[in-house]
Design a protein around this motif. Structure first.
Motif, PDB file in Angstrom:
ATOM      1  N   ASN A 298      -9.628  19.295   0.582  1.00  0.00           N
ATOM      2  CA  ASN A 298      -9.317  18.580   1.817  1.00  0.00           C
ATOM      3  C   ASN A 298      -9.775  17.136   1.653  1.00  0.00           C
ATOM      4  OD1 ASN A 298      -8.987  17.664   4.421  1.00  0.00           O
ATOM      5  ND2 ASN A 298      -9.795  19.536   5.355  1.00  0.00           N
ATOM      6  N   TYR A 299      -8.870  16.173   1.784  1.00  0.00           N
ATOM      7  CA  TYR A 299      -9.251  14.769   1.666  1.00  0.00           C
ATOM      8  C   TYR A 299      -8.390  13.917   2.591  1.00  0.00           C
ATOM      9  CZ  TYR A 299      -5.211  14.517  -1.534  1.00  0.00           C
ATOM     10  OH  TYR A 299      -3.960  14.596  -2.071  1.00  0.00           O
ATOM     11  N   SER A 300      -8.874  12.710   2.860  1.00  0.00           N
ATOM     12  CA  SER A 300      -8.189  11.821   3.807  1.00  0.00           C
ATOM     13  C   SER A 300      -7.430  10.731   3.060  1.00  0.00           C
ATOM     14  CB  SER A 300      -9.194  11.185   4.769  1.00  0.00           C
ATOM     15  OG  SER A 300     -10.186  10.485   4.053  1.00  0.00           O
ATOM     16  N   VAL A 301      -6.313  10.346   3.633  1.00  0.00           N
ATOM     17  CA  VAL A 301      -5.461   9.289   3.086  1.00  0.00           C
ATOM     18  C   VAL A 301      -5.206   8.278   4.194  1.00  0.00           C
ATOM     19  CG1 VAL A 301      -3.188   8.722   2.145  1.00  0.00           C
ATOM     20  CG2 VAL A 301      -4.369  10.793   1.384  1.00  0.00           C
ATOM     21  N   TYR A 302      -5.305   7.006   3.858  1.00  0.00           N
ATOM     22  CA  TYR A 302      -5.018   5.970   4.851  1.00  0.00           C
ATOM     23  C   TYR A 302      -3.911   5.073   4.339  1.00  0.00           C
ATOM     24  CZ  TYR A 302      -5.434   1.898   7.813  1.00  0.00           C
ATOM     25  OH  TYR A 302      -5.149   0.870   8.671  1.00  0.00           O
ATOM     26  N   GLY A 303      -2.868   4.933   5.145  1.00  0.00           N
ATOM     27  CA  GLY A 303      -1.767   4.048   4.815  1.00  0.00           C
ATOM     28  C   GLY A 303      -2.036   2.663   5.371  1.00  0.00           C
ATOM     29  N   THR A 304      -2.208   1.679   4.494  1.00  0.00           N
ATOM     30  CA  THR A 304      -2.558   0.325   4.908  1.00  0.00           C
ATOM     31  C   THR A 304      -1.384  -0.629   4.720  1.00  0.00           C
ATOM     32  OG1 THR A 304      -4.125  -1.485   4.539  1.00  0.00           O
ATOM     33  CG2 THR A 304      -3.476  -0.214   2.608  1.00  0.00           C
TER      34      THR A 304
ATOM     35  N   ASP B 155     -10.577   8.549   1.750  1.00  0.00           N
ATOM     36  CA  ASP B 155     -10.800   8.825   0.330  1.00  0.00           C
ATOM     37  C   ASP B 155      -9.773   8.116  -0.542  1.00  0.00           C
ATOM     38  OD1 ASP B 155     -12.963  10.606   0.813  1.00  0.00           O
ATOM     39  OD2 ASP B 155     -11.528  12.165   1.358  1.00  0.00           O
ATOM     40  N   VAL B 156      -8.529   8.040  -0.053  1.00  0.00           N
ATOM     41  CA  VAL B 156      -7.443   7.425  -0.809  1.00  0.00           C
ATOM     42  C   VAL B 156      -6.693   6.468   0.102  1.00  0.00           C
ATOM     43  CG1 VAL B 156      -5.333   7.826  -2.138  1.00  0.00           C
ATOM     44  CG2 VAL B 156      -7.202   9.495  -2.245  1.00  0.00           C
ATOM     45  N   TYR B 157      -6.401   5.276  -0.394  1.00  0.00           N
ATOM     46  CA  TYR B 157      -5.620   4.279   0.343  1.00  0.00           C
ATOM     47  C   TYR B 157      -4.276   4.108  -0.353  1.00  0.00           C
ATOM     48  CZ  TYR B 157     -10.205   3.112   2.285  1.00  0.00           C
ATOM     49  OH  TYR B 157     -11.434   3.180   2.888  1.00  0.00           O
ATOM     50  N   LEU B 158      -3.206   4.154   0.443  1.00  0.00           N
ATOM     51  CA  LEU B 158      -1.848   3.984  -0.068  1.00  0.00           C
ATOM     52  C   LEU B 158      -1.135   2.902   0.730  1.00  0.00           C
ATOM     53  CD1 LEU B 158      -0.689   7.734  -0.339  1.00  0.00           C
ATOM     54  CD2 LEU B 158      -1.611   6.302  -2.181  1.00  0.00           C
ATOM     55  N   PRO B 159      -0.081   2.304   0.188  1.00  0.00           N
ATOM     56  CA  PRO B 159       0.748   1.415   1.006  1.00  0.00           C
ATOM     57  C   PRO B 159       1.302   2.179   2.217  1.00  0.00           C
ATOM     58  CG  PRO B 159       1.262   1.136  -1.322  1.00  0.00           C
ATOM     59  CD  PRO B 159       0.356   2.317  -1.225  1.00  0.00           C
ATOM     60  N   LEU B 160       1.407   1.494   3.333  1.00  0.00           N
ATOM     61  CA  LEU B 160       1.781   2.139   4.587  1.00  0.00           C
ATOM     62  C   LEU B 160       3.099   2.902   4.492  1.00  0.00           C
ATOM     63  CD1 LEU B 160       1.337   2.676   7.584  1.00  0.00           C
ATOM     64  CD2 LEU B 160       2.334   0.432   8.076  1.00  0.00           C
ATOM     65  N   LYS B 161       4.102   2.311   3.854  1.00  0.00           N
ATOM     66  CA  LYS B 161       5.404   2.977   3.769  1.00  0.00           C
ATOM     67  C   LYS B 161       5.305   4.279   2.979  1.00  0.00           C
ATOM     68  CE  LYS B 161       8.479  -1.003   4.359  1.00  0.00           C
ATOM     69  NZ  LYS B 161       9.577  -1.813   3.759  1.00  0.00           N
TER      70      LYS B 161
ATOM     71  N   ALA C 215      -2.408   3.330  -5.690  1.00  0.00           N
ATOM     72  CA  ALA C 215      -3.455   3.800  -4.782  1.00  0.00           C
ATOM     73  C   ALA C 215      -4.786   3.133  -5.116  1.00  0.00           C
ATOM     74  CB  ALA C 215      -3.613   5.323  -4.881  1.00  0.00           C
ATOM     75  N   VAL C 216      -5.606   2.960  -4.067  1.00  0.00           N
ATOM     76  CA  VAL C 216      -7.004   2.556  -4.213  1.00  0.00           C
ATOM     77  C   VAL C 216      -7.844   3.721  -3.708  1.00  0.00           C
ATOM     78  CG1 VAL C 216      -8.812   0.971  -3.432  1.00  0.00           C
ATOM     79  CG2 VAL C 216      -6.531   0.090  -3.961  1.00  0.00           C
ATOM     80  N   VAL C 217      -8.838   4.150  -4.476  1.00  0.00           N
ATOM     81  CA  VAL C 217      -9.640   5.313  -4.087  1.00  0.00           C
ATOM     82  C   VAL C 217     -11.073   4.878  -3.809  1.00  0.00           C
ATOM     83  CG1 VAL C 217      -8.218   6.946  -5.369  1.00  0.00           C
ATOM     84  CG2 VAL C 217     -10.161   5.871  -6.492  1.00  0.00           C
ATOM     85  N   ASP C 218     -11.709   5.598  -2.902  1.00  0.00           N
ATOM     86  CA  ASP C 218     -13.107   5.338  -2.598  1.00  0.00           C
ATOM     87  C   ASP C 218     -13.989   5.752  -3.777  1.00  0.00           C
ATOM     88  OD1 ASP C 218     -15.456   4.868  -0.821  1.00  0.00           O
ATOM     89  OD2 ASP C 218     -15.669   7.034  -1.071  1.00  0.00           O
ATOM     90  N   SER C 219     -15.082   5.019  -3.995  1.00  0.00           N
ATOM     91  CA  SER C 219     -15.917   5.255  -5.175  1.00  0.00           C
ATOM     92  C   SER C 219     -16.547   6.644  -5.168  1.00  0.00           C
ATOM     93  CB  SER C 219     -17.011   4.190  -5.253  1.00  0.00           C
ATOM     94  OG  SER C 219     -17.802   4.190  -4.065  1.00  0.00           O
ATOM     95  N   ALA C 220     -16.966   7.123  -3.995  1.00  0.00           N
ATOM     96  CA  ALA C 220     -17.576   8.457  -3.933  1.00  0.00           C
ATOM     97  C   ALA C 220     -16.553   9.535  -4.270  1.00  0.00           C
ATOM     98  CB  ALA C 220     -18.170   8.694  -2.546  1.00  0.00           C
ATOM     99  N   TYR C 221     -15.336   9.394  -3.747  1.00  0.00           N
ATOM    100  CA  TYR C 221     -14.279  10.371  -4.042  1.00  0.00           C
ATOM    101  C   TYR C 221     -13.861  10.272  -5.506  1.00  0.00           C
ATOM    102  CZ  TYR C 221     -10.014  13.125  -3.406  1.00  0.00           C
ATOM    103  OH  TYR C 221      -9.032  14.090  -3.503  1.00  0.00           O
ATOM    104  N   ALA C 222     -13.820   9.031  -6.030  1.00  0.00           N
ATOM    105  CA  ALA C 222     -13.455   8.851  -7.437  1.00  0.00           C
ATOM    106  C   ALA C 222     -14.480   9.506  -8.354  1.00  0.00           C
ATOM    107  CB  ALA C 222     -13.343   7.359  -7.751  1.00  0.00           C
ATOM    108  N   LYS C 223     -15.744   9.403  -8.001  1.00  0.00           N
ATOM    109  CA  LYS C 223     -16.784  10.033  -8.806  1.00  0.00           C
ATOM    110  C   LYS C 223     -16.666  11.550  -8.762  1.00  0.00           C
ATOM    111  CE  LYS C 223     -21.807  10.172  -9.383  1.00  0.00           C
ATOM    112  NZ  LYS C 223     -23.114   9.677  -8.869  1.00  0.00           N
TER     113      LYS C 223
END
Length: 478
Positions: free
Chosen positions: A175-181, A253-259, A212-220
């Motif tokens: 289970n992880y979160s994704v944010y569209g920026t 945890d993960v950032y993606l382009p909004l589209k 994608a850009v990932v958070d450092s804690a999730y990447a670890k």
């Protein structure tokens, strides 16, 4: 003559001068420590809010919470085929992703433009918060175990019987979160509360790129690095950067382009949160009222509103520093001023012979008063220097010890209600290290207090000195 006499009298009355200076020093030091700790509390709360809002964000706009429908209330469904490999021994891995909008509430992307058009709004940007649940695993075929044939005439008519042993299913849930920026607006949104520590952030041209850009804690945790691949619903995204949250708690945890996020969720032209920057911090309340009036069915939350939801030891300590601490420092400072004034006045009473003789020699009352006030101001400046030194030492000790305070965010509410970028209103605890930064303004204030303390003490003493008569000195001499 004035400075010569001043230096001689201060040297002759070192103990009395040190007592007055020490009293002022304690009061000034306490003011510096309390002011610095209060500033540290404010910075700690700002870190907590930045982990939810992002830097530069004054308020957020979300859709007003509504009662969940039957579809929203039910959990995600997963469907797998009960198959295994052709060999019948090694299980075949299966996985399924379910991408859900956090909070189940969305706004039309066109709402972002409506919010940006409100008077007093400097900028507005939308974002989409998602939750991804991945179930992966395999089914294993059971093995038929043959048994002995039953006795003649028994059940089964002499046929051999058997049973199936082993087999089953083994699945893991991730289970992880994704944010569209919105990559065209990099100055707003929760990603701004994180610092890119590896790789790079999104380019404004990557509006629909599979990056994608990932958070450092999730990447670890997942062993991601720049160049790795993150797969969501069979779509592969290249990791271009690793971000570390300033507060230690990332918005996603993960950032993606909004589209791309909208496509994954099947929510084209939808956003969950609109981040707003006001033209003037003094107009935040007016902007909030304008947005709520112009755009129906929305909830506008300012940083002040969110700060009210912060509880725990951070909130308690902040209240103590703002309330009890400030009042205590004021009381101690006033007491120090009064004691300095009384001690100076008492010292003047013991110098009746001296001042009376000076008046008999031709000193006017104003000159005697200036002499007493000069001594008091020097005592105040010495007390200020000692107080600043003690205050800086106290603030440094707080910063060096760096006590950890807990901030509890959110609280139980009915229905899905957002309190930040993709965060439901459930209690979440963050650990924040307390510091006590000393600003130049605090130092200037301490110097002002030192001078004020000296003037107050000098006023007491000068008033007494101006009333002395030469005849009083002559009677003391006789």
């Amino acid at each position: 003559m004035f400075f010569t006499y001043l230096r001689r009298e201060l040297r002759r009355r070192r103990k009395a001068a040190l007592v007055v200076a020490s009293g002022l020093a304690l009061g000034i030091a306490l003011v510096i420590v309390v002011t610095s700790v209060s500033s540290g509390m404010g910075k700690a709360q700002d870190k907590v809010l930045q982990s939810l809002y992002g830097l530069g964000t004054d308020m957020t706009v979300t859709k007003a919470a509504s009662a969940p429908t039957g579809e929203q209330g039910s959990g995600p469904r997963f469907r797998f085929d009960a198959r295994d490999s052709d060999s019948g021994s090694d299980a075949q891995e299966q996985s399924s992703d379910r991408v859900m909008v956090q909070g189940f509430e969305t706004l039309a992307s066109s709402t972002v433009a409506k919010v940006a058009a409100q008077d007093g709004v400097a900028d507005a940007v939308g974002g989409l918060s998602l939750q991804v649940v991945r179930v992966s695993g395999a089914f294993t075929r059971g093995q038929l175990q043959q048994g002995e044939a039953p006795a003649q005439g028994g059940p089964g008519g002499g046929a051999a019987e058997g049973r199936i042993e082993g087999g089953g299913a083994d699945f893991d849930v991730d289970n992880y979160s994704v944010y569209g920026t919105d990559v065209t607006e990099p100055a707003l949104g929760p990603l701004t509360s994180s610092k890119i520590t590896s790789g790079r952030t999104f380019r404004t041209s990557e509006t629909n790129a599979k990056v994608a850009v990932v958070d450092s804690a999730y990447a670890k945790e997942k062993k991601y690095k720049v160049g790795s691949t993150v797969t969501v619903k069979s779509v592969e995204y290249e990791v271009i950067g690793v971000a570390t949250a300033d507060s230690g708690d990332a918005a996603a945890d993960v950032y993606l382009p909004l589209k791309q996020a909208q496509t994954l969720a099947g929510s084209a032209n939808k956003v969950t949160t609109i981040y707003v920057k006001a033209e003037d911090s003094q107009r935040i309340d007016a902007v909030k009222a304008a947005v709520r009036k112009s755009i129906a069915g929305t909830t506008v939350t300012t940083s002040a509103d969110l700060a009210d939801r912060v509880s725990g030891s951070l909130s308690t300590a902040s209240s103590l520093a703002a309330g009890v601490g400030k009042w205590l420092s004021i009381v101690v400072l006033v007491a120090a001023f009064l004691v300095a004034g009384l001690l100076t006045s008492s010292a003047v009473s013991r110098r009746v012979r001296e001042f009376g003789t000076l008046k008999a020699l031709g000193w006017r009352s104003g000159r005697v008063t200036r002499q007493v006030m000069g001594e008091a101001v020097v005592n105040g400046l010495v007390g200020g220097a000692l107080g600043i030194a003690l205050g800086l030492a106290g603030a440094y000790a707080v910063t060096a010890l760096s006590p950890t305070l807990q901030a509890e965010l959110g609280g139980a509410t009915s229905g899905p209600r957002m309190v930040g970028p993709g965060r439901e209103a459930a209690t979440k605890t963050l650990d924040v290290a307390l510091t006590a930064p000393v600003s130049l303004t605090t130092i200037v204030m301490a110097v002002g207090l030192a001078v004020a303390g000296g003037l107050i003490a000098g006023t007491f003493g000068g008033w007494r000195a101006s009333r002395l008569r030469p005849a009083d000195a002559l009677r003391r001499i006789a």
